[in-house]
Design a protein around this motif. Structure first.
Motif, mmCIF file in Angstrom:
data_model
loop_
_atom_site.group_PDB
_atom_site.id
_atom_site.type_symbol
_atom_site.label_atom_id
_atom_site.label_comp_id
_atom_site.label_asym_id
_atom_site.label_seq_id
_atom_site.Cartn_x
_atom_site.Cartn_y
_atom_site.Cartn_z
ATOM 1 N N ILE A 69 0.868 -1.183 0.000
ATOM 2 C CA ILE A 69 0.000 0.000 0.000
ATOM 3 C C ILE A 69 0.906 1.235 0.000
ATOM 4 N N ILE A 70 0.716 2.071 -1.010
ATOM 5 C CA ILE A 70 1.570 3.263 -1.128
ATOM 6 C C ILE A 70 0.867 4.429 -0.442
ATOM 7 N N THR A 71 1.479 4.968 0.598
ATOM 8 C CA THR A 71 0.881 6.143 1.239
ATOM 9 C C THR A 71 1.787 7.350 0.964
ATOM 10 N N SER A 72 2.286 7.998 2.000
ATOM 11 C CA SER A 72 3.031 9.235 1.757
ATOM 12 C C SER A 72 3.812 9.614 3.003
ATOM 13 N N ASP A 73 4.828 10.468 2.829
ATOM 14 C CA ASP A 73 5.513 11.018 4.013
ATOM 15 C C ASP A 73 4.542 11.862 4.845
ATOM 16 N N LYS A 74 3.477 12.320 4.201
ATOM 17 C CA LYS A 74 2.531 13.204 4.897
ATOM 18 C C LYS A 74 1.616 12.441 5.875
ATOM 19 N N CYS A 75 1.764 11.121 5.931
ATOM 20 C CA CYS A 75 0.930 10.345 6.857
ATOM 21 C C CYS A 75 1.290 10.625 8.313
ATOM 22 N N TYR A 76 2.474 11.193 8.546
ATOM 23 C CA TYR A 76 2.910 11.419 9.933
ATOM 24 C C TYR A 76 2.288 12.668 10.520
ATOM 25 N N GLN A 77 2.078 12.619 11.829
ATOM 26 C CA GLN A 77 1.681 13.828 12.540
ATOM 27 C C GLN A 77 2.873 14.772 12.455
ATOM 28 N N ASN A 78 2.683 15.880 11.761
ATOM 29 C CA ASN A 78 3.825 16.759 11.468
ATOM 30 C C ASN A 78 4.068 17.727 12.618
ATOM 31 N N LYS A 79 5.151 17.477 13.327
ATOM 32 C CA LYS A 79 5.474 18.351 14.458
ATOM 33 C C LYS A 79 6.472 19.411 14.035
ATOM 34 N N GLU A 80 6.738 19.495 12.745
ATOM 35 C CA GLU A 80 7.683 20.443 12.170
ATOM 36 C C GLU A 80 9.032 20.367 12.902
ATOM 37 N N THR A 81 9.438 19.155 13.248
ATOM 38 C CA THR A 81 10.726 18.951 13.908
ATOM 39 C C THR A 81 11.810 18.764 12.856
ATOM 40 N N VAL A 82 13.050 18.921 13.270
ATOM 41 C CA VAL A 82 14.174 18.783 12.344
ATOM 42 C C VAL A 82 14.479 17.305 12.103
ATOM 43 N N ARG A 83 14.304 16.502 13.147
ATOM 44 C CA ARG A 83 14.593 15.069 13.041
ATOM 45 C C ARG A 83 13.652 14.416 12.022
ATOM 46 N N GLY A 84 14.157 13.449 11.286
ATOM 47 C CA GLY A 84 13.319 12.765 10.310
ATOM 48 C C GLY A 84 12.307 11.847 11.002
ATOM 49 N N TYR A 85 11.152 11.680 10.386
ATOM 50 C CA TYR A 85 10.118 10.814 10.964
ATOM 51 C C TYR A 85 10.471 9.342 10.767
ATOM 52 N N GLN A 86 10.255 8.570 11.829
ATOM 53 C CA GLN A 86 10.531 7.134 11.764
ATOM 54 C C GLN A 86 9.219 6.382 11.692
ATOM 55 N N GLU A 87 9.310 5.137 11.250
ATOM 56 C CA GLU A 87 8.109 4.365 10.936
ATOM 57 C C GLU A 87 7.138 4.235 12.108
ATOM 58 N N ASP A 88 7.647 4.250 13.342
ATOM 59 C CA ASP A 88 6.712 4.083 14.454
ATOM 60 C C ASP A 88 6.270 5.413 15.060
ATOM 61 N N ASP A 89 6.582 6.533 14.402
ATOM 62 C CA ASP A 89 6.044 7.823 14.849
ATOM 63 C C ASP A 89 4.534 7.859 14.615
ATOM 64 N N ALA A 90 3.873 8.785 15.339
ATOM 65 C CA ALA A 90 2.399 8.856 15.275
ATOM 66 C C ALA A 90 1.914 9.289 13.893
ATOM 67 N N MET A 91 0.814 8.686 13.490
ATOM 68 C CA MET A 91 0.144 9.109 12.255
ATOM 69 C C MET A 91 -0.617 10.403 12.558
ATOM 70 N N GLY A 92 -0.875 11.189 11.517
ATOM 71 C CA GLY A 92 -1.615 12.437 11.743
ATOM 72 C C GLY A 92 -2.041 13.057 10.443
ATOM 73 N N GLY A 93 -1.894 14.363 10.347
ATOM 74 C CA GLY A 93 -2.271 15.061 9.111
ATOM 75 C C GLY A 93 -3.218 16.201 9.401
ATOM 76 N N ASP A 94 -2.775 17.431 9.093
ATOM 77 C CA ASP A 94 -3.599 18.612 9.373
ATOM 78 C C ASP A 94 -4.514 18.982 8.213
#
Ligand SMILES: NC(=O)c1ccc[n+]([C@@H]2O[C@H](COP(=O)([O-])OP(=O)(O)OC[C@H]3O[C@@H](n4cnc5c(N)ncnc54)[C@H](O)[C@@H]3O)[C@@H](O)[C@H]2O)c1
Length: 364
Positions: A128-153
């Motif tokens: 299933i192809i989703t997107s980098d945008k699936c993550y809850q974007n905390k506008e942090t500098v660190r890259g999002y990892q696979e077990d970070d929270a899902m989100g989307g504004d």
């Protein structure tokens, strides 16, 4: 030359969204690998269309991902070994205008694909192809990892986060890797990539296609959000990751039935303005101004993926640096607008030979 351990040769592959930008490139690559490609899409989304220009010898079905009977019938009839699910409403700005269609297509569409597999039980692997945008974007500098929270504004991002949650629930409930070859025989994974570029993208509201269209008409292009940082990778980069992942699933390596990031290295994070300057080196007709629109719809300013898991476990890596990516992409459009021919086959040849030269694990 052996690609992806020749796993795709003779395999039946269903690609949803095969007429789109990523789907058309994947159809080209899989056809080259000797797969029997069946595509399922609602329409040909752009004019011109990369899919049409390729004119591939595949089975192409026109159908809505929300038409669950037709989708099920397609899976029953063609019995794909593997499904790459890419059909989606993929545009953030359009998702503000059409939130319902975005949520339905991206969430219920994913449910329908997984339900078809649950009912037929013949498909061995689903990606299933989703997107980098699936993550809850905390506008942090660190890259999002696979077990970070899902989100989307925004509706698009939230729909992709939901598609991830839906897939997780199906994997947990019906396709659990621990139950593989006991209660079921399907391995399910998700892939998250960011902005991709390459020849043949004519979607609305995407920076590169907009610049290329303007250059072809010798018009000045206005760059919205010039300081927004995005990852820039050639479409073939995540596709090589998807194909590697698909290979592992088809080889019944159940530890790969999981979520995966396929982002570029840190060097490929550039602002829209830097990108435009860089591609201008390859096509002098490109002319642009910048426009900082403070009242515009919310758009995340920073979103980076941490792809160390894919690098570590799949040995996946980017083959082209940003300069090569921009050069190949710009030349593709310049060539198309000059004489109407496409360089997709040449791009793929070049990519594979560069992958071989740099010892990518999927080519021997
Ligand atoms: N292009 C990017 O930069 C990018 C970045 C991250 C994620 N993605 C994701 O990759 C996938 C492919 O994106 P793309 O850029 O190729 O998009 P695209 O717009 O070029 O193609 C979308 C495809 O989905 C099909 N489709 C749309 N609605 C449908 C429906 N209701 N039923 C059946 N088919 C339908 C279209 O016909 C088309 O084939 C999407 O899931 C997208 O969210 C793309």
């Amino acid at each position: 030359m052996e690609l992806f351990n020749t796993i795709y040769k003779g395999k039946k592959v269903l690609i949803t969204g095969h007429t789109g930008f990523k789907g058309s490139w994947l159809s080209l690559w899989l056809t080259r690998l000797g797969a029997h490609v069946v595509g399922y899409s609602i329409d040909v989304p752009t004019k011109p269309s990369h899919f049409k220009l390729l004119n591939l010898n595949i089975t192409s079905i026109t159908g809505d991902i929300l038409d669950k009977r037709k989708l099920l019938q397609t899976v029953e009839t063609h019995k794909p070994d593997i499904i790459f699910h890419m059909a989606a409403q993929p545009l953030v700005r359009l998702s503000y205008e059409e939130p319902t269609r975005t949520f339905e297509t991206n969430i219920t569409g994913t449910v329908n694909v997984l339900e078809s597999c649950r009912k037929t039980r013949t498909t061995k692997a689903v990606l299933i192809i989703t997107s980098d945008k699936c993550y809850q974007n905390k506008e942090t500098v660190r890259g999002y990892q696979e077990d970070d929270a899902m989100g989307g504004d925004d509706p698009y991002s939230a729909s992709k986060g939901c598609a991830e949650l839906v897939t997780h629930a199906y994997r947990h409930s019906f396709f659990h890797p621990d139950q593989f070859n006991k209660t079921h025989s399907t391995l399910v994974a998700t892939a998250r990539a960011g902005n991709v570029i390459g020849g043949g993208d004519w979607a609305a509201d995407r920076l590169i296609p907009d610049i290329m269209k303007a250059a072809a008409k010798k018009e000045k292009m206005s760059i919205r959000n010039p300081h927004a940082v995005r990852p820039w990778q050639h479409v073939l980069e995540p596709l090589s990751g998807y194909l590697q992942l698909g290979q592992k699933l088809l080889e019944k390596q159940r530890e790969f039935a999981d979520a995966w990031n396929f982002g570029p290295s840190e060097k490929a994070f550039l602002t829209a303005k830097e990108v435009t300057k860089s591609i201008k080196k390859h096509w002098h007709e490109i002319d642009f101004t910048t426009e900082v629109n403070r009242g515009s719809l919310h758009e995340a300013t920073l979103l980076t993926l941490d792809s160390s898991k894919a690098r570590r476990k799949l040995k996946w890596k980017s083959i082209w640096d940003t300069d090569t990516t921009f050069e190949q992409t710009t030349n593709w459009y310049k060539n198309f607008y000059t004489d109407g021919t496409i360089l997709s086959e040449d791009n793929l040849d070049q990519y594979i030979s560069d992958a071989l030269r740099t010892n990518a694990p999927w080519v021997k």
